[in-house]
Scaffold this motif. Structure first.
Motif, PDB file in Angstrom:
ATOM      1  N   PHE A  94      17.099  -6.926  22.803  1.00  0.00           N
ATOM      2  CA  PHE A  94      17.097  -8.730  22.465  1.00  0.00           C
ATOM      3  C   PHE A  94      16.141  -8.257  21.424  1.00  0.00           C
ATOM      4  CE2 PHE A  94      18.941  -8.961  26.546  1.00  0.00           C
ATOM      5  CZ  PHE A  94      19.164 -10.425  26.175  1.00  0.00           C
ATOM      6  N   HIS A  95      15.648  -9.787  20.737  1.00  0.00           N
ATOM      7  CA  HIS A  95      14.933 -10.061  19.512  1.00  0.00           C
ATOM      8  C   HIS A  95      13.587 -10.959  20.117  1.00  0.00           C
ATOM      9  CE1 HIS A  95      16.947  -8.901  15.673  1.00  0.00           C
ATOM     10  NE2 HIS A  95      16.583  -7.351  16.420  1.00  0.00           N
ATOM     11  N   GLY A  96      12.606 -10.410  20.188  1.00  0.00           N
ATOM     12  CA  GLY A  96      11.140 -11.079  20.789  1.00  0.00           C
ATOM     13  C   GLY A  96      10.273 -11.103  20.244  1.00  0.00           C
ATOM     14  N   THR A  97      10.160 -12.172  19.520  1.00  0.00           N
ATOM     15  CA  THR A  97       8.622 -12.611  18.752  1.00  0.00           C
ATOM     16  C   THR A  97       9.139 -13.814  18.660  1.00  0.00           C
ATOM     17  OG1 THR A  97      10.359 -13.183  16.431  1.00  0.00           O
ATOM     18  CG2 THR A  97       9.492 -10.641  16.927  1.00  0.00           C
ATOM     19  N   CYS A  98       7.010 -14.086  18.133  1.00  0.00           N
ATOM     20  CA  CYS A  98       6.975 -15.901  18.139  1.00  0.00           C
ATOM     21  C   CYS A  98       7.774 -16.137  17.392  1.00  0.00           C
ATOM     22  CB  CYS A  98       5.353 -15.479  17.895  1.00  0.00           C
ATOM     23  SG  CYS A  98       4.077 -15.878  19.726  1.00  0.00           S
ATOM     24  N   LYS A  99       7.908 -17.612  17.327  1.00  0.00           N
ATOM     25  CA  LYS A  99       8.849 -18.240  16.100  1.00  0.00           C
ATOM     26  C   LYS A  99       8.129 -18.854  14.660  1.00  0.00           C
ATOM     27  CE  LYS A  99      10.944 -21.238  19.801  1.00  0.00           C
ATOM     28  NZ  LYS A  99      10.445 -21.329  20.481  1.00  0.00           N
ATOM     29  N   GLY A 100       8.710 -18.628  13.981  1.00  0.00           N
ATOM     30  CA  GLY A 100       8.025 -18.672  12.528  1.00  0.00           C
ATOM     31  C   GLY A 100       7.590 -17.601  11.736  1.00  0.00           C
ATOM     32  N   GLN A 101       7.431 -17.771  10.969  1.00  0.00           N
ATOM     33  CA  GLN A 101       7.349 -16.631  10.346  1.00  0.00           C
ATOM     34  C   GLN A 101       6.050 -16.685   8.874  1.00  0.00           C
ATOM     35  OE1 GLN A 101      10.503 -16.144   6.247  1.00  0.00           O
ATOM     36  NE2 GLN A 101      10.944 -17.230   7.668  1.00  0.00           N
ATOM     37  N   CYS A 102       5.451 -15.464   7.974  1.00  0.00           N
ATOM     38  CA  CYS A 102       3.950 -15.545   7.623  1.00  0.00           C
ATOM     39  C   CYS A 102       3.928 -14.350   6.832  1.00  0.00           C
ATOM     40  CB  CYS A 102       2.670 -15.959   7.992  1.00  0.00           C
ATOM     41  SG  CYS A 102       2.611 -15.067   9.711  1.00  0.00           S
ATOM     42  N   SER A 103       2.908 -14.228   5.618  1.00  0.00           N
ATOM     43  CA  SER A 103       2.311 -13.308   5.414  1.00  0.00           C
ATOM     44  C   SER A 103       1.752 -12.843   5.880  1.00  0.00           C
ATOM     45  CB  SER A 103       3.035 -12.847   3.756  1.00  0.00           C
ATOM     46  OG  SER A 103       1.653 -13.902   3.349  1.00  0.00           O
ATOM     47  N   TRP A 104       0.829 -11.195   5.812  1.00  0.00           N
ATOM     48  CA  TRP A 104      -0.458 -10.774   6.304  1.00  0.00           C
ATOM     49  C   TRP A 104      -1.089 -11.411   5.626  1.00  0.00           C
ATOM     50  CZ3 TRP A 104      -0.532  -7.396  10.488  1.00  0.00           C
ATOM     51  CH2 TRP A 104       0.951  -7.245  11.301  1.00  0.00           C
ATOM     52  N   TYR A 105      -1.404 -12.122   4.648  1.00  0.00           N
ATOM     53  CA  TYR A 105      -2.534 -13.141   4.268  1.00  0.00           C
ATOM     54  C   TYR A 105      -2.554 -14.263   4.519  1.00  0.00           C
ATOM     55  CZ  TYR A 105      -4.701 -16.130   0.643  1.00  0.00           C
ATOM     56  OH  TYR A 105      -5.404 -16.739   0.535  1.00  0.00           O
ATOM     57  N   ASP A 106      -1.068 -15.210   5.187  1.00  0.00           N
ATOM     58  CA  ASP A 106      -0.964 -16.251   5.714  1.00  0.00           C
ATOM     59  C   ASP A 106      -1.458 -15.934   7.081  1.00  0.00           C
ATOM     60  OD1 ASP A 106      -0.185 -17.179   3.441  1.00  0.00           O
ATOM     61  OD2 ASP A 106       2.011 -16.509   4.140  1.00  0.00           O
ATOM     62  N   PHE A 107      -1.119 -14.842   8.585  1.00  0.00           N
ATOM     63  CA  PHE A 107      -2.045 -14.477   9.313  1.00  0.00           C
ATOM     64  C   PHE A 107      -3.071 -14.726   9.278  1.00  0.00           C
ATOM     65  CE2 PHE A 107      -0.955 -11.539  12.946  1.00  0.00           C
ATOM     66  CZ  PHE A 107      -1.660 -12.873  13.596  1.00  0.00           C
ATOM     67  N   ALA A 108      -4.004 -13.971   8.027  1.00  0.00           N
ATOM     68  CA  ALA A 108      -4.932 -13.737   7.967  1.00  0.00           C
ATOM     69  C   ALA A 108      -5.942 -14.964   7.790  1.00  0.00           C
ATOM     70  CB  ALA A 108      -5.777 -13.117   6.932  1.00  0.00           C
ATOM     71  N   LYS A 109      -5.443 -15.431   6.904  1.00  0.00           N
ATOM     72  CA  LYS A 109      -5.622 -17.150   6.172  1.00  0.00           C
ATOM     73  C   LYS A 109      -6.095 -18.300   7.890  1.00  0.00           C
ATOM     74  CE  LYS A 109      -5.271 -20.662   3.379  1.00  0.00           C
ATOM     75  NZ  LYS A 109      -3.903 -21.258   1.467  1.00  0.00           N
ATOM     76  N   GLU A 110      -4.920 -18.185   8.825  1.00  0.00           N
ATOM     77  CA  GLU A 110      -5.255 -18.974   9.692  1.00  0.00           C
ATOM     78  C   GLU A 110      -5.966 -18.788  10.429  1.00  0.00           C
ATOM     79  OE1 GLU A 110      -3.395 -21.521  12.353  1.00  0.00           O
ATOM     80  OE2 GLU A 110      -3.182 -21.357   9.886  1.00  0.00           O
ATOM     81  N   ILE A 111      -6.383 -16.918  11.033  1.00  0.00           N
ATOM     82  CA  ILE A 111      -7.118 -16.980  11.752  1.00  0.00           C
ATOM     83  C   ILE A 111      -8.860 -17.787  11.364  1.00  0.00           C
ATOM     84  CG2 ILE A 111      -8.631 -14.992  12.275  1.00  0.00           C
ATOM     85  CD1 ILE A 111      -5.572 -13.577  11.876  1.00  0.00           C
ATOM     86  N   PHE A 112      -9.002 -17.423  10.230  1.00  0.00           N
ATOM     87  CA  PHE A 112      -9.713 -16.962  10.073  1.00  0.00           C
ATOM     88  C   PHE A 112     -10.274 -19.195   9.313  1.00  0.00           C
ATOM     89  CE2 PHE A 112     -10.419 -13.876   6.057  1.00  0.00           C
ATOM     90  CZ  PHE A 112     -10.694 -13.115   7.462  1.00  0.00           C
ATOM     91  N   ALA A 113      -8.963 -19.629  10.158  1.00  0.00           N
ATOM     92  CA  ALA A 113      -9.677 -20.914   9.580  1.00  0.00           C
ATOM     93  C   ALA A 113      -9.425 -21.338  10.994  1.00  0.00           C
ATOM     94  CB  ALA A 113      -7.936 -21.932   8.852  1.00  0.00           C
ATOM     95  N   LEU A 114      -9.274 -21.284  11.913  1.00  0.00           N
ATOM     96  CA  LEU A 114      -9.195 -21.628  13.791  1.00  0.00           C
ATOM     97  C   LEU A 114     -10.997 -20.491  13.702  1.00  0.00           C
ATOM     98  CD1 LEU A 114      -5.652 -20.031  14.809  1.00  0.00           C
ATOM     99  CD2 LEU A 114      -6.462 -23.146  14.612  1.00  0.00           C
ATOM    100  N   LYS A 115     -11.006 -19.488  13.350  1.00  0.00           N
ATOM    101  CA  LYS A 115     -12.266 -19.518  13.995  1.00  0.00           C
ATOM    102  C   LYS A 115     -12.991 -19.769  13.133  1.00  0.00           C
ATOM    103  CE  LYS A 115     -13.463 -16.331  15.457  1.00  0.00           C
ATOM    104  NZ  LYS A 115     -14.081 -16.066  17.158  1.00  0.00           N
ATOM    105  N   GLY A 116     -13.059 -21.365  12.577  1.00  0.00           N
ATOM    106  CA  GLY A 116     -13.889 -21.626  11.351  1.00  0.00           C
ATOM    107  C   GLY A 116     -14.791 -21.268  10.271  1.00  0.00           C
TER     108      GLY A 116
END
Length: 280
Positions: A205-227
């Motif tokens: 089985f594959h077990g990952t969260c849905k959706g995809q992004c780059s490491w850059y997009d991942f970091a961008k979302e982290i900083f956005a959510l953290k303000g």
């Protein structure tokens, strides 16, 4: 039910322990490298015969991807021989095994998400040894659950915490923008594993969260959510020299979950938001 977890002090091991304790009616045997050397076949058989678990969940692994390129023997011992020993010992008592694997079993040259039916083609020592571990488990124990995951974060050292630390202490943060995957919370992955075991849904089985992004997009979302106001700069993989070849595209589709018991994972942004809200 009696469940033995190897690598219990790691991110996934801790989350599995937490969720199983909340469920109750499960006896947990928690081991790590200091209490069980999975590369020693005699130690593994002794532990299994003395404790008689119904299931082993193997979270132990040599995950230092670059180090594996130079530490080949240990990579094979921990990622391939270890699962071999666990699978064989559990088969001898009629027990089940969960083997946690990785997106690195693929080389990342696909242009669409990998399915469980796609042929593995690892491009690094880490990926090869993890794939060989899968093959041992498949061959030596028919009661197996092989769960491939990617970009995992939870209670421990991970990309999310690294980005927060770098953002707090540096005027500029560079992150690669040409590698794509699916950030996955240990909360979601643990739920998948527990569900597979409860349903006796054997297989790969594959077990990952849905959706995809780059490491850059991942970091961008982290900083956005953290303000956090961080000067985040995209860069290429070539700017970060590494010993091991990283997959450029290692998005996994949870296709077998979709076809069987259903995909219970969340969108990666939803899981990340929850993780950051609970992060101390």
């Amino acid at each position: 039910m009696k469940i033995l977890i190897t690598g219990a002090n790691g991110q996934l091991g801790r989350e599995l322990t937490k969720q199983y304790n909340e469920k109750g009616n499960v006896e947990l045997i928690l081991t790590d490298v200091d209490t069980l050397d999975i590369t020693n076949v005699n130690d593994v058989y002794k532990m299994v015969n003395e404790t008689r678990p119904d299931v082993i969940i193997n979270c132990a692994a040599h995950t230092a991807v670059d180090k594996c390129e130079d530490d080949v023997d240990n990579a094979y011992k921990i990622n391939a021989v270890g699962p071999k020993n666990l699978a064989a010992a559990m088969n001898a008592i009629g027990g089940e095994i969960v083997q946690v694997s990785t997106d690195y079993v693929f080389d990342g040259t696909s242009e669409k998400p990998y399915l469980e039916f796609d042929k593995p083609c690892p491009a690094s020592v880490y990926g090869q040894t993890k794939y060989d571990g899968e093959e041992f488990v498949k061959t030596l124990n028919p009661k197996h659950y092989i769960v491939r995951t990617a970009w995992l974060y939870g209670d421990g050292n991970n990309f999310v915490k690294t980005m927060i630390r770098l953002g707090e202490n540096n005027p500029e943060v560079k992150v690669v923008n040409d590698q794509f995957g699916s950030p996955t919370s240990t909360v979601d992955l643990a739920k998948v594993i527990i569900s597979l075991v409860e349903n006796k849904n054997y297989g790969i089985f594959h077990g990952t969260c849905k959706g995809q992004c780059s490491w850059y997009d991942f970091a961008k979302e982290i900083f956005a959510l953290k303000g956090m106001d961080v000067n985040l700069v995209p860069c290429t993989s070539e700017e970060f020299k590494s010993r091991a070849k990283r997959p450029k595209y290692s998005v996994l589709r949870n296709y077998m979950l979709e076809l069987t018991t259903g995909d219970i994972t969340r969108d990666w942004k939803e899981s990340l938001k929850e993780y950051l809200e609970n992060l101390k």
